[in-house]
Design an enzyme around this catalytic site. Structure first.
Site, PDB file in Angstrom:
ATOM      1  N   ASP A   1      27.602 -16.742 -19.746  1.00 51.27           N
ATOM      2  CA  ASP A   1      26.545 -16.473 -20.815  1.00 51.27           C
ATOM      3  C   ASP A   1      27.545 -15.321 -21.625  1.00 51.27           C
ATOM      4  OD1 ASP A   1      24.196 -16.251 -22.436  1.00 51.27           O
ATOM      5  OD2 ASP A   1      23.343 -14.553 -21.250  1.00 51.27           O
TER       6      ASP A   1
ATOM      7  N   ASP B   1      27.161  -8.254 -17.144  1.00 52.18           N
ATOM      8  CA  ASP B   1      26.184  -9.182 -17.035  1.00 52.18           C
ATOM      9  C   ASP B   1      26.411 -10.569 -16.724  1.00 52.18           C
ATOM     10  OD1 ASP B   1      23.708 -10.366 -16.644  1.00 52.18           O
ATOM     11  OD2 ASP B   1      22.921 -10.183 -18.725  1.00 52.18           O
TER      12      ASP B   1
END
Length: 328
Positions: free
Chosen positions: A201, A217
């Protein structure tokens, strides 16, 4: 991973404080929520004025084994001197539990926003992505899934079929556009590309800048083609994207080889992200945070625009992919 009905209503501040206290951390500053809808993430300062981030994982989304693979990937990257936010170990464990919640504690690593239109920063990020993929190729994820049509298109299509959020008068046209998009992607996706452990991502919001890039993340880390971590850096019109892609690949290849055939996967991956993201919003609608932050999801104009987006993406998929400038 049937987590549709779960909300974080039982995750109270006292619960978080107690969980941290169990690990010998005394919160001295209060808990500042950070921007995260999937999980619950808070920044705080302890009694020694050290700053940390604690992340409580959404139950039933990832298994303990899948989260541990994410953590091990982050630790592998840190071991290879790659600037990534990795969880802190307590008694050799990074994945902690408290009252049915999985959670992890990270150092708070500040930085400013990565400038996605800054070609120098983009080049630097691409070099580090080459290094991330060097590390990613050393092992595989066994518990975490790979990017593919089943999870990103087929299952979301089933979500759309039963979704009450989609206005009845618009649903047939939306599903027709969805089916056309799925068919178009299937024509370009044979599942034969080499896969490796990815960030998964890697958009601008997950890159901080502090004397260089800092990647955060890894919650969506999974197996997939290398280009998945590259295409979300692109922005602007086709000419701009071509120039950016050439810069990215040249810098990336200082550390990792890149198969140029994967360029043809950029638009299929973009389409898969469109569909998967929309199904994610629908799946999470029972969580009070979602109606509050995505109120437009109940409007007819939104679903008309999504139908148009899917139709236009089919047209893009039927066009030739980005072409790099030939080298002579």
């Amino acid at each position: 991973m049937n987590d549709k009905s779960f909300t974080f209503q039982t995750l109270h501040p006292d619960t978080i404080m107690d969980a941290l206290f169990e690990q010998g951390i005394r919160v001295d500053s209060g808990l500042t929520p950070l921007n995260s809808y999937e999980n619950r993430v808070y920044q705080f300062q302890d009694e020694d004025r050290q700053r940390f981030v604690v992340k409580f994982y959404r139950p039933q989304r990832w298994s303990a084994e899948q989260i541990q693979e994410e953590h091990q990937f982050a630790l592998d990257l840190v071991n290879d001197e790659i600037p990534v936010a990795a969880p802190i170990q307590f008694d050799n464990q990074t994945l902690l539990t408290h009252k049915g919640f999985f959670y992890a504690v990270f150092p708070s690593l500040g930085g400013r926003q990565f400038e996605s239109d800054n070609i120098d920063q983009m080049e630097w990020v691409a070099r580090y992505l080459g290094r991330i993929h060097q590390t990613g190729r050393k092992k595989t994820f066994n518990a975490r899934p790979a990017i593919g049509i089943q999870e990103y298109l087929t299952e979301p299509r089933q979500v759309f079929e039963t979704a009450t959020l989609i206005p009845k008068a618009l649903k047939a046209n939306f599903l027709k556009a969805t089916d056309a998009l799925i068919n178009a992607v299937a024509m370009h996706w044979d599942g034969q590309a080499e896969t490796l452990r990815l960030h998964g991502d890697c958009h601008a919001g997950n890159i901080l800048w502090r004397d260089g890039p800092l990647f955060v993340d890894l919650d969506d880390a999974r197996m997939g083609p290398a280009v998945q971590d590259l295409w979300m850096l692109l922005n602007g019109d086709k000419a701009e994207q071509r120039m950016q892609l050439e810069t990215i690949i040249e810098a990336y290849e200082e550390f990792s080889p890149f198969n140029s055939d994967e360029i043809a996967l950029i638009e299929p991956l973009r389409a898969m992200r469109f569909v998967y993201y929309l199904a994610w919003l629908i799946r999470r609608w029972d969580d009070p945070a979602f109606p509050k932050n995505f109120p437009w999801l109940t409007g007819e104009d939104y679903w008309r625009s999504q139908t148009t987006t899917f139709i236009e993406q089919v047209k893009v998929l039927n066009e030739p992919p980005l072409q790099l400038t030939p080298m002579y």
